[in-house]
Enzyme design. Structure first.
Site, PDB file in Angstrom:
ATOM      1  N   GLN A  74      45.400  39.688  41.785  1.00 43.86           N
ATOM      2  CA  GLN A  74      45.221  40.396  40.501  1.00 43.86           C
ATOM      3  C   GLN A  74      44.865  41.869  40.733  1.00 43.86           C
ATOM      4  OE1 GLN A  74      44.084  37.345  41.168  1.00 43.86           O
ATOM      5  NE2 GLN A  74      43.960  36.060  39.359  1.00 43.86           N
ATOM      6  N   ARG A  91      41.818  26.043  30.579  1.00 43.85           N
ATOM      7  CA  ARG A  91      41.118  26.533  31.785  1.00 43.85           C
ATOM      8  C   ARG A  91      39.627  26.284  31.573  1.00 43.85           C
ATOM      9  NH1 ARG A  91      42.669  32.297  34.251  1.00 43.85           N
ATOM     10  NH2 ARG A  91      41.956  31.290  36.160  1.00 43.85           N
ATOM     11  N   ASP A 102      33.423  35.961  33.996  1.00 42.87           N
ATOM     12  CA  ASP A 102      34.027  34.891  33.183  1.00 42.87           C
ATOM     13  C   ASP A 102      32.983  34.116  32.402  1.00 42.87           C
ATOM     14  OD1 ASP A 102      36.107  35.406  35.435  1.00 42.87           O
ATOM     15  OD2 ASP A 102      37.143  34.376  33.805  1.00 42.87           O
ATOM     16  N   LYS A 156      35.916  36.136  39.570  1.00 43.17           N
ATOM     17  CA  LYS A 156      36.975  35.815  40.539  1.00 43.17           C
ATOM     18  C   LYS A 156      36.422  35.568  41.936  1.00 43.17           C
ATOM     19  CE  LYS A 156      40.401  35.286  39.894  1.00 43.17           C
ATOM     20  NZ  LYS A 156      40.876  33.901  39.684  1.00 43.17           N
TER      21      LYS A 156
HETATM   22  O1  MRU Z   1      41.914  33.967  37.158  1.00 45.92           O
HETATM   23  P1  MRU Z   1      41.809  35.208  36.307  1.00 45.92           P
HETATM   24  O2  MRU Z   1      42.809  36.250  36.677  1.00 45.92           O
HETATM   25  O3  MRU Z   1      41.812  34.883  34.833  1.00 45.92           O
HETATM   26  O4  MRU Z   1      40.372  35.795  36.655  1.00 45.92           O
HETATM   27  C1  MRU Z   1      39.925  36.916  35.932  1.00 45.92           C
HETATM   28  C2  MRU Z   1      38.609  37.434  36.371  1.00 45.92           C
HETATM   29  O5  MRU Z   1      37.942  36.881  37.211  1.00 45.92           O
HETATM   30  C3  MRU Z   1      38.093  38.633  35.620  1.00 45.92           C
HETATM   31  O6  MRU Z   1      37.305  39.426  36.461  1.00 45.92           O
HETATM   32  C4  MRU Z   1      37.236  38.162  34.447  1.00 45.92           C
HETATM   33  O7  MRU Z   1      37.944  37.252  33.656  1.00 45.92           O
HETATM   34  C5  MRU Z   1      36.775  39.301  33.592  1.00 45.92           C
HETATM   35  S1  MRU Z   1      38.095  40.024  32.661  1.00 45.92           S
HETATM   36  C6  MRU Z   1      37.418  41.228  31.679  1.00 45.92           C
END
Ligand code: MRU
Length: 340
Positions: free
Chosen positions: A193, A86, A234, A245
């Site tokens: 999510q 990713r 992220d 996200k």
């Molecule tokens: O696509 P995802 O579900 O991996 O996205 C996750 C997020 O955007 C979270 O908010 C981010 O990784 C922070 S997790 C502590």
């Protein structure tokens, strides 16, 4: 009960919660092939920035255990494959690079020593993340008063980390302190999510949570029903811009419009000071089918064009505070007065 997203089972394998099956089923995946760990990251069976870093770190040890190959060429190839799973969360690259650095310094010269070296570092990364989540929770909890309400987007909880979570870590610590609070969870289109994971884990812990459609947040803010917004990240650039996200940017703009404090909770491993601004963050694009037929039901015409970025960039000027394991750092909005 706060769940464990990821655990070492033995020297050959790890155990993950398959997050694609939640909330309907709590299914664990026992993985002893690093290719399956890569697939789990790509399919979001394990997701959330810190959790994918931990999974990838463990993946390096699993790869050596499964093949018995501890050559430099093999370890570097595995590292590159894991990093390609990713693109956006920096924790993945940070964790794999940290594994490589540790392995280079230790320079183990047989299989047993290589495995010990890689597992030690992977477990250290996991343990440190757990402690960082706890510190983030403690620093953030000071911002929230008894009876207040908090909006969160996506899932930055225990499922996304090696500990109690980042954004949700703050809420768990408030709960432990006996502060009553109310949480609004954005459902977080398209993969839900918020609906599937955040509400599930908060309900497991007895925290009062209400699920809202993503497009409801503005109305609740206008009605004065939200006191704080807390999200995870992220990747955070040197100027404070951050990726999280898709939809986070819209929430940050809404929060600024309504003078509601907006916090980004993230551990040290999410800060990428190598990049000057959010413009340099690579945004993952997901398959259109996740939008047109998510969860098996077609909701758009066959053949329609789809654009589905998994993340967006929120400028640092919209952030009130970054809540990190070292404390609160002011964002671009910290000096402006808030009405709540
Ligand atoms: O696509 P995802 O579900 O991996 O996205 C996750 C997020 O955007 C979270 O908010 C981010 O990784 C922070 S997790 C502590």
């Amino acid at each position: 009960m706060i769940v464990k997203a990821i655990e070492k089972l033995n020297d050959k394998s790890i155990r993950l919660i398959d997050q694609t099956r939640l909330p309907n089923e709590l299914v664990y995946l026992n993985l002893d092939d690093y290719h399956d760990i890569i697939t789990a990251i790509k399919k979001l069976q394990v997701r959330g920035a810190p959790a994918i870093g931990i999974a990838a770190a463990c993946g390096m040890a699993v790869a050596v255990a499964q093949s018995g190959d501890y050559s430099a060429q093999y370890i570097k190839t595995v590292a590159e494959e894991l990093k390609a799973s990713r693109p956006t969360a920096v924790n993945l690259f940070w964790a794999v690079d940290r594994m490589l650095t540790h392995w280079r310094i230790e320079n183990p010269d047989n299989l047993e020593k290589t495995l010990a070296c890689l597992w030690n570092e992977a477990l250290a990364i996991h343990e440190e993340d757990k402690q960082m989540c706890r510190s983030i929770g403690q620093h953030g909890a000071d911002l929230i008063k008894e009876g207040q309400s908090v909006l969160t987007h996506c899932n930055a909880g225990a499922l996304a980390t090696g500990g109690i979570g980042t954004a949700l870590g703050v809420l768990y610590v408030c709960h432990e302190q006996g502060k009553k609070l109310h949480v609004y969870a954005d459902e977080t289109r398209p993969l839900l999510q918020g609906a599937r994971l955040t509400t599930w884990e908060l309900m497991q812990s007895g925290i009062d949570v209400t699920l809202i459609c993503d497009n409801t947040a503005g109305m609740l803010m206008a009605q004065g029903k939200i006191n704080h917004v807390i999200v995870g990240a992220d990747r955070i650039a040197a100027n404070g811009d951050f990726a999280n996200k898709i939809g986070t940017y819209s929430v940050a703009v809404l929060a600024a419009e309504h003078s509601i404090p907006f916090y980004v909770a993230a551990p040290a491993s999410t800060f990428d000071l190598q990049i000057a601004s959010g413009d340099e963050i690579v945004i993952e694009e997901r398959l259109g089918s996740e939008v047109t037929e998510g969860f098996g039901i077609r909701t758009a015409p066959d053949g329609v064009k789809v654009y589905s970025p998994a993340f967006d960039i929120t400028p640092g000027r919209l952030v009130t505070y970054y809540i990190s394991d070292t404390g609160l750092q002011p964002g671009g909005r910290s000096s402006r007065p808030t009405s709540r």
